[in-house]
Design a protein around this motif. Structure first.
Motif, PDB file in Angstrom:
ATOM      1  N   ARG A   1      -5.592  14.610  -5.204  1.00 50.69           N
ATOM      2  CA  ARG A   1      -5.120  13.794  -4.094  1.00 50.69           C
ATOM      3  C   ARG A   1      -6.287  13.329  -3.245  1.00 50.69           C
ATOM      4  O   ARG A   1      -7.381  13.867  -3.313  1.00 50.69           O
ATOM      5  CB  ARG A   1      -4.158  14.615  -3.255  1.00 50.69           C
ATOM      6  N   ASP A   2      -5.999  12.345  -2.434  1.00 50.43           N
ATOM      7  CA  ASP A   2      -6.987  11.819  -1.486  1.00 50.43           C
ATOM      8  C   ASP A   2      -8.309  11.486  -2.158  1.00 50.43           C
ATOM      9  O   ASP A   2      -9.370  11.831  -1.663  1.00 50.43           O
ATOM     10  CB  ASP A   2      -7.243  12.820  -0.363  1.00 50.43           C
ATOM     11  N   LEU A   3      -8.210  10.861  -3.292  1.00 46.16           N
ATOM     12  CA  LEU A   3      -9.444  10.453  -3.952  1.00 46.16           C
ATOM     13  C   LEU A   3     -10.025   9.261  -3.217  1.00 46.16           C
ATOM     14  O   LEU A   3      -9.292   8.415  -2.736  1.00 46.16           O
ATOM     15  CB  LEU A   3      -9.142  10.044  -5.394  1.00 46.16           C
ATOM     16  N   PRO A   4     -11.345   9.190  -3.139  1.00 45.91           N
ATOM     17  CA  PRO A   4     -11.927   7.962  -2.595  1.00 45.91           C
ATOM     18  C   PRO A   4     -11.618   6.809  -3.548  1.00 45.91           C
ATOM     19  O   PRO A   4     -11.427   7.030  -4.750  1.00 45.91           O
ATOM     20  CB  PRO A   4     -13.416   8.276  -2.538  1.00 45.91           C
ATOM     21  N   PRO A   5     -11.559   5.574  -2.999  1.00 52.63           N
ATOM     22  CA  PRO A   5     -11.099   4.444  -3.813  1.00 52.63           C
ATOM     23  C   PRO A   5     -11.814   4.291  -5.147  1.00 52.63           C
ATOM     24  O   PRO A   5     -11.174   4.016  -6.154  1.00 52.63           O
ATOM     25  CB  PRO A   5     -11.385   3.247  -2.913  1.00 52.63           C
ATOM     26  N   HIS A   6     -13.136   4.488  -5.150  1.00 52.36           N
ATOM     27  CA  HIS A   6     -13.842   4.255  -6.404  1.00 52.36           C
ATOM     28  C   HIS A   6     -13.482   5.314  -7.439  1.00 52.36           C
ATOM     29  O   HIS A   6     -13.350   5.030  -8.620  1.00 52.36           O
ATOM     30  CB  HIS A   6     -15.348   4.216  -6.152  1.00 52.36           C
ATOM     31  N   GLU A   7     -13.283   6.561  -6.970  1.00 48.41           N
ATOM     32  CA  GLU A   7     -12.896   7.605  -7.908  1.00 48.41           C
ATOM     33  C   GLU A   7     -11.526   7.298  -8.498  1.00 48.41           C
ATOM     34  O   GLU A   7     -11.282   7.498  -9.686  1.00 48.41           O
ATOM     35  CB  GLU A   7     -12.858   8.965  -7.202  1.00 48.41           C
TER      36      GLU A   7
ATOM     37  N   LEU B   1       3.676   1.255  -5.154  1.00 55.70           N
ATOM     38  CA  LEU B   1       3.955   1.703  -6.526  1.00 55.70           C
ATOM     39  C   LEU B   1       2.871   1.217  -7.476  1.00 55.70           C
ATOM     40  O   LEU B   1       2.401   1.952  -8.339  1.00 55.70           O
ATOM     41  CB  LEU B   1       5.316   1.176  -6.983  1.00 55.70           C
ATOM     42  N   HIS B   2       2.464  -0.023  -7.291  1.00 56.93           N
ATOM     43  CA  HIS B   2       1.494  -0.584  -8.244  1.00 56.93           C
ATOM     44  C   HIS B   2       0.132   0.068  -8.069  1.00 56.93           C
ATOM     45  O   HIS B   2      -0.667   0.108  -8.995  1.00 56.93           O
ATOM     46  CB  HIS B   2       1.470  -2.113  -8.114  1.00 56.93           C
ATOM     47  N   LEU B   3      -0.110   0.602  -6.868  1.00 58.40           N
ATOM     48  CA  LEU B   3      -1.383   1.286  -6.650  1.00 58.40           C
ATOM     49  C   LEU B   3      -1.538   2.488  -7.564  1.00 58.40           C
ATOM     50  O   LEU B   3      -2.641   2.883  -7.916  1.00 58.40           O
ATOM     51  CB  LEU B   3      -1.457   1.788  -5.215  1.00 58.40           C
ATOM     52  N   GLU B   4      -0.396   3.096  -7.922  1.00 63.76           N
ATOM     53  CA  GLU B   4      -0.463   4.342  -8.662  1.00 63.76           C
ATOM     54  C   GLU B   4      -0.769   4.140 -10.125  1.00 63.76           C
ATOM     55  O   GLU B   4      -1.051   5.102 -10.831  1.00 63.76           O
ATOM     56  CB  GLU B   4       0.887   5.045  -8.561  1.00 63.76           C
TER      57      GLU B   4
ATOM     58  N   MET C   1      -2.889  -9.676  -6.268  1.00 63.12           N
ATOM     59  CA  MET C   1      -2.975  -8.261  -6.607  1.00 63.12           C
ATOM     60  C   MET C   1      -2.696  -8.038  -8.094  1.00 63.12           C
ATOM     61  O   MET C   1      -3.209  -7.093  -8.678  1.00 63.12           O
ATOM     62  CB  MET C   1      -1.938  -7.457  -5.816  1.00 63.12           C
ATOM     63  N   VAL C   2      -1.835  -8.861  -8.673  1.00 62.69           N
ATOM     64  CA  VAL C   2      -1.526  -8.715 -10.096  1.00 62.69           C
ATOM     65  C   VAL C   2      -1.614 -10.089 -10.762  1.00 62.69           C
ATOM     66  O   VAL C   2      -1.554 -11.112 -10.104  1.00 62.69           O
ATOM     67  CB  VAL C   2      -0.105  -8.154 -10.323  1.00 62.69           C
TER      68      VAL C   2
ATOM     69  N   LYS D   1      -3.200  -5.322 -13.358  1.00 58.61           N
ATOM     70  CA  LYS D   1      -3.555  -5.046 -11.966  1.00 58.61           C
ATOM     71  C   LYS D   1      -4.927  -5.641 -11.701  1.00 58.61           C
ATOM     72  O   LYS D   1      -5.844  -5.481 -12.509  1.00 58.61           O
ATOM     73  CB  LYS D   1      -3.564  -3.532 -11.800  1.00 58.61           C
ATOM     74  N   VAL D   2      -5.059  -6.344 -10.613  1.00 56.31           N
ATOM     75  CA  VAL D   2      -6.317  -7.040 -10.365  1.00 56.31           C
ATOM     76  C   VAL D   2      -7.169  -6.327  -9.322  1.00 56.31           C
ATOM     77  O   VAL D   2      -8.375  -6.239  -9.435  1.00 56.31           O
ATOM     78  CB  VAL D   2      -6.057  -8.490  -9.909  1.00 56.31           C
ATOM     79  N   SER D   3      -6.525  -5.792  -8.309  1.00 56.93           N
ATOM     80  CA  SER D   3      -7.350  -5.227  -7.237  1.00 56.93           C
ATOM     81  C   SER D   3      -6.977  -3.777  -6.978  1.00 56.93           C
ATOM     82  O   SER D   3      -5.830  -3.387  -7.139  1.00 56.93           O
ATOM     83  CB  SER D   3      -7.178  -6.044  -5.962  1.00 56.93           C
ATOM     84  N   TRP D   4      -7.955  -3.042  -6.609  1.00 59.12           N
ATOM     85  CA  TRP D   4      -7.759  -1.636  -6.251  1.00 59.12           C
ATOM     86  C   TRP D   4      -7.960  -1.498  -4.755  1.00 59.12           C
ATOM     87  O   TRP D   4      -8.887  -2.080  -4.188  1.00 59.12           O
ATOM     88  CB  TRP D   4      -8.744  -0.766  -7.016  1.00 59.12           C
TER      89      TRP D   4
END
Lengths: 526, 661
Positions: free
Chosen positions: A175-181, B596-599, B642-643, B655-658
């Motif tokens: 959890r709480d990973l930094p974005p790049h990780e 949801l898409h972030l996951e 984003m997608v 997915k395009v952006s994180w």
């Protein structure tokens, strides 16, 4: 025992309402308690091995959502004696930790980590254990029923777990990973195993349904959205002040800023009655630089003036007018979605920026895309002289900036880009002569036939073949006629032209198979 | 209206206008807004004039050099060589632009030259380049009306990229020089550059071409990119223009230090602005913009800034302002300090009781505060001058002034070091120091002159040919090591000083003492200056928001934690920008879908995405309703970039952006 799961490739799946509860509180972890319950208690009393062979079986049977750490991975040989039944995950975790302490094996397995987590969580679960057991058992029964058909034909209402993988994996994603990780975790090789589920072709809404639903829909956050809008309106005097000082304003944030810009237009109109306010809706498909220039010219010159047609010439004329005989009062240029595709080209931005640099043009522009600032190089950015304001509105883009139905269809590769899906094709064909209809039927039929043969990669029908078929059916007699008929299809992107590996031209109807079949039915019947 | 491409706004009579809301909020200090606006305008235009002068003068030397070059070229033109000037402009694109604009004005001023300046973005290929070149060189507006591809000259129809057109025109107008300028030489395609140069060479016997190339790197670099045959026909000379960083320093000094600015930019904001320009934009013009914005914000947001106005008269508007004055932290500190000493009780009471007295007091205090700031700038200049004279110039004047403004200059280690160095200075260095400082410190001139006189008298007697040395100079000391009872003893021995040296040391110490006193008098903490709230503007936040916006961060935050913006009762409170989001069916659908898409990984199965979405949504909602919201949210995600669609798998999106990257 293999179940088909409806899940994203995500490591965790949201469950009802509280989908992101931390793992120890998740319904899944109490279920661990339940697996070692009731019928096993007596057995465990006698057989003191921690991982009795019966346990994993029950764990797996217990709804396929138990966490894997109960499976005997390396422990059976160790044979640590524990008196009394370990009724809870907590107690068992403690045992595992102690065992590790004693063995000093060093290589901490994932199970141990989880054990630590559970141990650290506190004893609240022990009390809950009893109640949970009953509930879980009830669930188990239901789930066993569900499992009877080996693979559920439709995605179950409640998504559970992700597909079980054979390889070792972390029980909970860190959890709480930094974005790049997080990026590297999600894009690591083999991480993106997604299911093969598809949306049934009927599941997307039709235009009428969408319209009816959008009419009926009210945003539950209307009050808050109105508040945000008022907040932006309160900043209007500040905007005035910035514009008067030669800056231009860029608005960014989530939500359509149309209403805010319109509010500002009204504000300006009230403040300096009769000011020239040009509003540009760049998101409207087909908006180009020449439209903006023409609108600006319309505000600067009398209606009767003869204007050059070429955008370059018009641009020069506008610049000269603004420097040599500027209007008595500055012209306001309000641009909705300055970053819309029509104005995205570098040259367009440069032209607009050069106009905005004039003290007699005041620009307020909204930017929708998060990376809109990449449109400008240093030179153009200096010309724009933007001051940015966060204008998050939370107003949906749907209906005006975005046509959700076609966008989604295009996103999924359904329906042509030009016409809106199958309905659209029908509409176009109705307005064409019978010959054209027949030709389109031939193309669709050939393509479907090609698909039936399993021609991978060679999508569509070869130009020559299509032409000969058309001649056979007396749709056309010369190639010229054939081309003329095709032209209409090209215009509506009902047919696309591609080159295959051999360099031959192929005609492709850009639809998916189900839709092609549907189309063919319509055509044959019609 | 919203489906029209463009329209001219006219109020819609059917819609009620929200009159009440659009008016400026009634604010107690709003009454002085008109005056503040005027003051701001006046003060800024003064400042702007100074800045403009610096900008104009920045490259005057280089400009005259180039003009000189152009003139000489005319007489020394060699056959089969193209005269060529390489202008080393540095990395700042915008400096180049303003420079070329100035150059163009000067070149055209004679009326016998023609100037065409072209940047790489405008001309992708040879044809486009020639078209532009001809158009700019002739500078005739109506000669080219858009689509017309040909131009008629003397009965001949020529294509509009034929240099023949230019030739005819040059003959007709008797033009002496056609100056072709490549604004950003590196950015041009090497082959295009070579082609153009070759063409100019071929035509140079008929058209008097001179080529100027703006370079960011070096001439050698250009040399390497061009073919030998072209390099051979160039007859080049190199010019340097002022680098962005130097110009930035000059701008800062002219606007903040040299003049007596009525509004001072505080150290935090000042450092932030300079850092941003030095590290990121490299554009001195940005400094001007941000300075202007600081003026604007100060006068817009701070009602008391009205006291910066020169001709201020007591009036009704002033009552609230005077009340606000009494609440300023610096005034409160001042009053509390005064109350401690009984004799000053009375004056403080009067300031608290009588508005008009306080009003006058405030006006005077602001003027005094200006003086203090000016003296502080002077002190910073003194430190800078001393440092550069003793051979240390690694700190810029702007840095020193900013340090002074934050009240840290006096105790800074480099100042202590400076004092030590001065203590050891020989006499010639001291006299140089004094003569440099004299014009800088008009108020202290008498003291310095006294010291100077003494020094002159002493030097007149000194006929040794060497400058006099200070007692503290290390060179006068020798270390002697003696072995006493098997121990090495080190002892310092002062070389014998002559009488003149001793006298000089006295003078040096006098100077040292004076400098120390002077600096500690002037370098006070600006926060202690009365009413510094009015004379110093030091708020970073508005600038950061206006000039360094983070649109992507704002959008991601809005979607990830909608509660932060909506502040509603229904949605869970996001716990911070970096923590896990919390899903709830009450959140806007786009927000749910975004989370949801972030996951997921780079590929997303839309069908599964929909199931997950449906699981979160309200149970009572109809299937169609959920589907509608899903479609809408998905389309919005696509709109926000984003997608995107993918062909890798059916019903999948990419997915395009994180978030946060």
């Amino acid at each position: 025992m293999k179940r088909k799961h409806t899940a994203l490739s995500s490591p965790r799946t949201p469950s009802k309402r509280t989908p992101r509860a931390p793992p120890p509180k998740d319904p899944t972890s109490p279920s661990v308690t339940s697996t070692t319950s009731a019928d096993e208690t007596s057995e465990a009393d006698v057989n003191v091995d921690v991982d009795s062979p019966s346990k994993p079986r029950s764990a797996r049977g217990g709804a396929g959502r138990t966490v894997e750490f109960a499976t005997p991975t390396k422990t059976p040989s160790r044979g640590l004696v524990v008196t009394g039944a370990e009724r809870s995950a907590r107690r068992r975790s403690a045992a595992r930790l102690i065992e590790r302490e004693e063995n000093e094996s060093g290589s901490g397995s994932e199970g141990e980590e989880l054990a630590r987590e559970i141990w650290g969580e506190g004893g609240s679960e022990e009390e809950e254990g009893e109640e949970e057991e009953e509930r879980e058992e009830g669930d188990d029964v239901v789930e066993k029923d569900n499992e009877a058909p080996a693979v559920p034909p439709t995605p179950s209402k409640r998504p559970r777990g992700r597909p079980r993988k054979t390889r070792a994996r972390t029980p909970t994603p860190p959890r709480d990973l930094p974005p790049h990780e997080l990026y590297f975790l999600q894009t690591r090789p083999g991480a993106s195993a997604t299911s093969n589920n598809t949306l049934p072709s009927t599941s997307l809404l039709t235009a009428d349904e969408t319209f009816a639903l959008s009419e009926a829909y009210t945003d539950p956050h209307e009050k808050q959205i109105a508040f945000l809008h008022d907040l932006h309106e309160a900043a209007f005097p500040q905007w005035d002040w910035e514009l008067r000082n030669g800056f231009n304003i860029a608005l960014f944030g989530y939500g359509s800023m149309r209403a805010v810009l319109e509010g500002y237009a009204a504000h300006v109109w009230e403040g300096e009655g009769g000011a020239k306010i040009v509003v540009v809706n760049a998101y409207v498909p087909g908006t180009a630089l020449r439209d903006v220039l023409a609108a600006l010219a319309g505000a600067l010159f009398p209606r009767s003036a003869k204007l050059p047609l070429h955008p370059n010439a018009l641009h020069t004329l506008l610049l000269d007018t603004l420097t040599e005989s500027p209007p008595a009062r500055p012209v306001y240029l309000l641009i909705n979605s300055l970053d819309a595709p029509g104005l995205r080209r570098g040259s367009a931005q440069a032209v607009l920026a050069s106009l905005a640099a004039s003290p007699h043009v005041r620009v307020v522009a909204s930017l929708d895309h998060p990376s809109a600032a990449l449109l400008w190089d240093a030179r153009v950015r200096a010309l724009w002289r933007f001051v940015a304001h966060d204008a998050t509105t939370f107003v949906g883009y749907e209906g005006v900036e975005v046509d959700a139905r076609t966008e989604v269809a295009a996103l999924l590769g359904r329906g042509g880009r030009g016409v809106a899906g199958r309905d659209g094709v029908g509409f176009v064909l109705k307005s064409l002569p019978g010959n054209a209809r027949s030709l389109f039927r031939i193309l669709v039929a050939e393509q479907v036939a090609g698909l039936d043969d399993g021609g991978e990669g060679e999508e569509g029908v070869e130009y020559r073949v299509a032409y000969h078929r058309a001649r056979e059916e007396l749709v056309c007699s010369t190639e010229h006629q054939f081309r003329t008929l095709l032209k209409e299809f090209y215009d509506h992107v009902m047919v696309e032209s591609r080159r295959d590996a051999g360099g031959a031209e192929r005609l492709v109807v850009p639809f998916r198979r189900e839709e092609l079949e549907g189309l063919l039915e319509d055509l044959v019947e019609g | 209206m919203e489906h029209q491409k463009t329209y001219l706004y006219a109020p819609d009579s059917s819609r009620p206008t929200k009159r009440g809301r659009t008016e400026a909020p009634e604010w107690e200090l709003q009454s002085s807004w008109k005056m503040r606006e005027e003051t701001c305008h006046r003060l800024w235009s003064e400042q702007q004039k100074r800045i403009q002068k610096v900008l104009d003068d920045a490259n005057s030397d280089t400009l005259s050099d180039i003009l000189d070059f152009l003139e000489k070229v005319e007489h020394q033109r060699q056959r089969s060589k193209i005269p060529c000037g390489f202008i080393l402009a540095g990395s700042s694109v915008t400096t180049q632009t303003s420079f070329f604009n100035q150059l163009s004005e000067k070149v055209l001023a004679s009326g016998k030259n023609s100037f065409a300046s072209i940047s790489s973005g405008e001309a992708p290929n040879l044809k486009g380049f020639l078209k532009l070149l001809i158009r700019r060189a002739i500078a005739k507006k109506d000669a080219f009306d858009g689509d017309d591809e040909t131009i008629t000259t003397k009965g001949r129809r020529l294509l509009d990229y034929d240099l023949g057109v230019l030739h005819e025109w040059v003959k007709e107008k008797e033009i002496q020089e056609v100056v072709v300028t490549f604004q950003d030489g590196e950015a041009f395609d090497a082959s295009l550059l070579a082609d153009v140069l070759e063409l100019t060479h071929l035509w140079s016997n008929r058209i008097p071409f001179v080529v100027l190339i703006g370079l960011a790197t070096s001439v050698e670099n250009l040399h390497r990119r061009l073919p030998q045959s072209i390099v051979r026909v160039l007859q080049g000379r190199q010019f340097d223009i002022v680098q962005a960083e130097v110009l930035l320093e000059r701008l800062y000094c002219c606007s903040m230090i040299d003049s007596e600015p009525s509004l001072c930019i505080g150290p935090r904001l000042g450092t932030a602005i300079l850092e941003r320009i030095r590290l990121h934009t490299q554009n001195p013009q940005d400094f001007v913009d941000e300075l202007q914005y600081a003026y604007m914000t100060h006068f817009f947001s701070n009602g008391l800034s009205v006291f910066l106005s020169e001709d201020l008269e007591w009036g009704d508007w002033a009552r609230e302002h005077v009340e606000a004055l009494r609440n300023l932290p610096s005034f409160r500190r001042f009053a509390e300090e005064k109350v401690k000493y009984p004799p000053s009780h009375f004056s403080v009471r009067q300031l608290l009781d009588r508005d008009d007295l306080l009003f006058n007091w405030a006006r005077d205090t602001v003027a005094k505060s200006h003086k203090t700031m000016h003296l502080m700038a002077e002190a910073a200049k003194v430190v800078h001058a001393c440092r550069s004279l003793v051979g240390k110039s690694n700190l810029l004047l702007s840095d020193l002034f900013m340090e002074a403004l934050s009240g840290q200059l006096h105790d800074a280690s480099h100042v202590r070091e400076l004092f030590l160095t001065i203590k050891r200075a020989p006499s010639d260095q001291l006299s140089r120091l004094i003569s440099t400082l004299l014009p800088l410190v008009p108020d202290e001139a008498s003291t310095l002159e006294q010291i100077q006189e003494k020094l002159d008298a002493l030097e007149a007697e000194n006929d040794s040919g060497h400058p006099l040395k200070s007692e503290h100079d290390v060179q006068n000391q020798t270390l002697r090591a003696t072995v006493v009872a098997r121990r090495v003893e080190l002892s310092k021995l002062k070389a014998s000083l002559s009488k003149a040296d001793a006298e000089y040391t006295d003078i040096l110490l006098q100077f040292h003492e004076w400098l120390e006193g002077y600096l500690s008098d002037l370098l006070i903490d600006p926060e202690d200056v009365l009413l510094s709230e009015i004379t110093i503007y030091d708020r970073k936040a508005p600038h950061k928001l206006a000039f360094e916006p983070k649109p992507r961060h704002a959008i991601e935050r809005a979607l990830f934690a909608p509660h932060d913006y909506l502040n509603c009762d229904c949605c869970p409170v996001g716990t911070g920008p970096d923590s896990e989001g919390t899903l709830s069916f009450t959140q806007p659908p786009t927000s749910i879908l975004y989370q949801l898409h972030l996951e997921s990984g780079p590929l997303i199965n839309v069908s599964d995405l929909f199931s997950a979405f449906r699981a979160i949504m309200d149970e009572e909602a109809e299937e169609k309703q959920i589907l509608y919201l899903f479609q809408r949210a998905l389309a919005e995600l696509k709109y926000l970039g984003m997608v995107k669609s993918t062909r890798k798998k059916t019903d999948h999106i990419a997915k395009v952006s994180w978030r946060g990257l």
